[in-house]
Design an enzyme around this catalytic site. Structure first.
Site, PDB file in Angstrom:
ATOM      1  N   CYS A 221       0.800  -1.224   0.000  1.00 58.39           N
ATOM      2  CA  CYS A 221       0.000   0.000   0.000  1.00 58.39           C
ATOM      3  C   CYS A 221       0.836   1.278   0.000  1.00 58.39           C
ATOM      4  O   CYS A 221       0.284   2.384  -0.016  1.00 58.39           O
ATOM      5  CB  CYS A 221      -0.938  -0.015   1.195  1.00 58.39           C
TER       6      CYS A 221
ATOM      7  N   HIS B 182      -2.520   8.117   5.953  1.00 63.38           N
ATOM      8  CA  HIS B 182      -2.810   6.798   5.400  1.00 63.38           C
ATOM      9  C   HIS B 182      -4.196   6.362   5.861  1.00 63.38           C
ATOM     10  O   HIS B 182      -4.988   5.862   5.067  1.00 63.38           O
ATOM     11  CB  HIS B 182      -1.740   5.800   5.836  1.00 63.38           C
TER      12      HIS B 182
ATOM     13  N   GLU C 226      -0.508   5.572  13.503  1.00 59.49           N
ATOM     14  CA  GLU C 226      -0.183   6.730  12.663  1.00 59.49           C
ATOM     15  C   GLU C 226      -0.362   8.023  13.446  1.00 59.49           C
ATOM     16  O   GLU C 226       0.453   8.945  13.328  1.00 59.49           O
ATOM     17  CB  GLU C 226      -1.054   6.747  11.407  1.00 59.49           C
TER      18      GLU C 226
ATOM     19  N   LYS D 128      -9.611   8.042   2.446  1.00 64.13           N
ATOM     20  CA  LYS D 128     -10.063   6.667   2.260  1.00 64.13           C
ATOM     21  C   LYS D 128     -11.470   6.466   2.799  1.00 64.13           C
ATOM     22  O   LYS D 128     -12.137   5.480   2.469  1.00 64.13           O
ATOM     23  CB  LYS D 128      -9.099   5.692   2.938  1.00 64.13           C
TER      24      LYS D 128
ATOM     25  N   HIS E 146      -9.807   1.992   0.220  1.00 67.43           N
ATOM     26  CA  HIS E 146      -8.346   1.828   0.223  1.00 67.43           C
ATOM     27  C   HIS E 146      -7.932   1.183  -1.087  1.00 67.43           C
ATOM     28  O   HIS E 146      -8.237   0.018  -1.351  1.00 67.43           O
ATOM     29  CB  HIS E 146      -7.944   0.968   1.415  1.00 67.43           C
TER      30      HIS E 146
ATOM     31  N   PHE F 292       1.996  -3.514   3.844  1.00 67.30           N
ATOM     32  CA  PHE F 292       2.407  -4.786   4.420  1.00 67.30           C
ATOM     33  C   PHE F 292       3.896  -5.014   4.157  1.00 67.30           C
ATOM     34  O   PHE F 292       4.428  -4.642   3.120  1.00 67.30           O
ATOM     35  CB  PHE F 292       1.625  -5.939   3.795  1.00 67.30           C
TER      36      PHE F 292
END
Length: 416
Positions: free
Chosen positions: A168, A308, A319, A340, A345, A404
């Site tokens: 991502c 994010h 975050e 998002k 996402h 990831f």
């Protein structure tokens, strides 16, 4: 041509986008700033057997309406999105390849997963009809660099060209690495961003098995709720976001309209866990600090962070912690939002569309909201621009993406 030995400033001259809330930048921006959500019950396949039955699909879309029908048939849905968004960005930049040296133009469009539609459809062909019936276009269609290759073929761009893959964080990594190519003198112009199309049965089965996605199936429009105390997972989106980047000197020489400068970029790794972010936010903190340093920007100069903000319990908490570590007291004065909540996402395309958002925020002075933010979470206590867009002077924006494998990416966009 500028000397390759000189570190050069990089600017944004073109934008292109395809998402669930707009198939072009004007429509997308209008809908985003109005707080429109593009998440609905899945229509691309029957979602009934799946724990998650919702997603941010690109609806009313026929690739053959936007590109050569033969190329559309030969390529995956993720490539369709990236190819069309790239064409928009090139047109928006007023870039005419007849006036450019193709050796000095490159393409860097990443995808976190690549041609998932092709994987699934051709595996079905193999199982049901045998190996001789598998399409000869299977491999070129599914590989993660083919979107970059197809765009380069269309443009005649012979400069640096590869597909970035970092889950991502892909889109931001592609844009940042493209900027490095310009700064090194390897190119004058780069078409860069991310594209993804992973709303497929196999992808959904896999993410559902991880329990990573929201199961708020009875209320799709409110399912993505970053920083809200009741968030229960991310919602899959699809689409593409692409920028045209140029050296400042090149853009000025051809009289291009310049949106802003891509002033800083950094990439780091948590080296902590294959899916979970570092609980102390160390990797992301380092990425933000390095991006600010590379831009020559003090933390106090950042006006807005496009977070994010995935709507997962861990990401949003960690975050927020990382932002506090980097910005100190200024964290309370910052506007932070997660778009998002409206787009879903987009995995490898997230950084692409969120870079477009960062640029448009600077251009318009409108900060998009985090919708569905109703229930306060004590661990998420910053100004997330809840539910309604905000008019404010914005000169410098930081955009974050995590992936990831512990991947982190941060980019700084700044008005000239």
């Amino acid at each position: 041509m500028e000397s390759p030995s000189v570190s050069r400033r990089v600017v944004v001259t073109g934008l292109g986008i395809v998402t669930s809330i707009g198939h072009n930048v004007p429509d997308f921006w209008k809908n985003l700033t109005a707080g429109q959500c593009g998440i609905h019950r899945i229509g691309l396949f029957d979602p009934a057997p799946f724990a998650t039955q919702i997603g941010a699909e690109v609806r009313n879309w026929e690739a053959a309406d936007h590109m050569d029908p033969k190329e559309a048939r030969r390529n995956d849905r993720y490539t369709h999105f990236g190819f069309v968004a790239a064409a928009q960005a090139v047109k928006d930049a007023g870039l005419t390849m007849a006036s450019e040296d193709g050796d000095r133009v490159g393409v860097m469009i990443g995808s976190g997963i690549g041609g998932m539609y092709t994987y699934e459809s051709q595996l079905k062909v193999l199982a049901e009809r045998g190996p001789r019936k598998v399409s000869p276009f299977t491999i070129p269609s599914l590989i993660g660099n083919i979107c970059s290759g197809l765009v380069a073929i269309e443009l005649g761009a012979r400069g640096p060209n590869f597909g970035v893959v970092s889950a991502c964080a892909t889109g931001t990594h592609a844009i940042g690495e493209a900027a490095h190519a310009i700064r090194r003198g390897d190119a004058d112009v780069m078409v860069a961003g991310g594209s993804e199309a992973s709303i497929t049965p196999f992808a959904y089965a896999s993410f559902c098995a991880m329990k990573a996605m929201s199961t708020r199936n009875d209320s799709p429009e409110t399912a993505s709720r970053p920083f809200d105390a009741t968030r229960d997972g991310f919602v899959m989106g699809e689409g593409s976001g692409i920028l045209v980047l140029e050296s400042l000197a090149h853009a000025r020489a051809r009289g291009a309209r310049i949106y802003c400068e891509l002033a800083g970029y950094a990439a780091t790794c948590d080296a902590h866990h294959i899916t979970q972010p570092d609980p102390e936010g160390k990797g992301l903190s380092m990425a933000m600090k390095r991006a600010l340093a590379s831009a020559g920007t003090a933390p106090e100069q950042i006006d807005y962070i496009n977070a994010h903000g995935t709507s997962t319990p861990y990401n949003d908490k960690f975050e927020t912690l990382a932002i506090k570590k980097v910005f100190g007291d200024h964290a309370r004065k910052l506007a932070v939002s997660s778009t998002k909540s409206m787009t879903g996402h987009l995995l490898g395309a997230a950084g692409g569309i969120e870079s477009v958002i960062s640029v448009k925020t600077i251009e318009t002075g409108v900060i998009p909201p985090t919708i569905n933010l109703v229930n306060a979470d004590p661990d998420c206590d910053l100004d997330y621009v809840p539910n309604v867009a905000r008019q404010a002077p914005v000169r410098t924006v930081l955009s974050n993406n995590l992936g990831f494998g512990g991947q982190n990416a941060a980019a700084v966009f700044r008005a000239l």
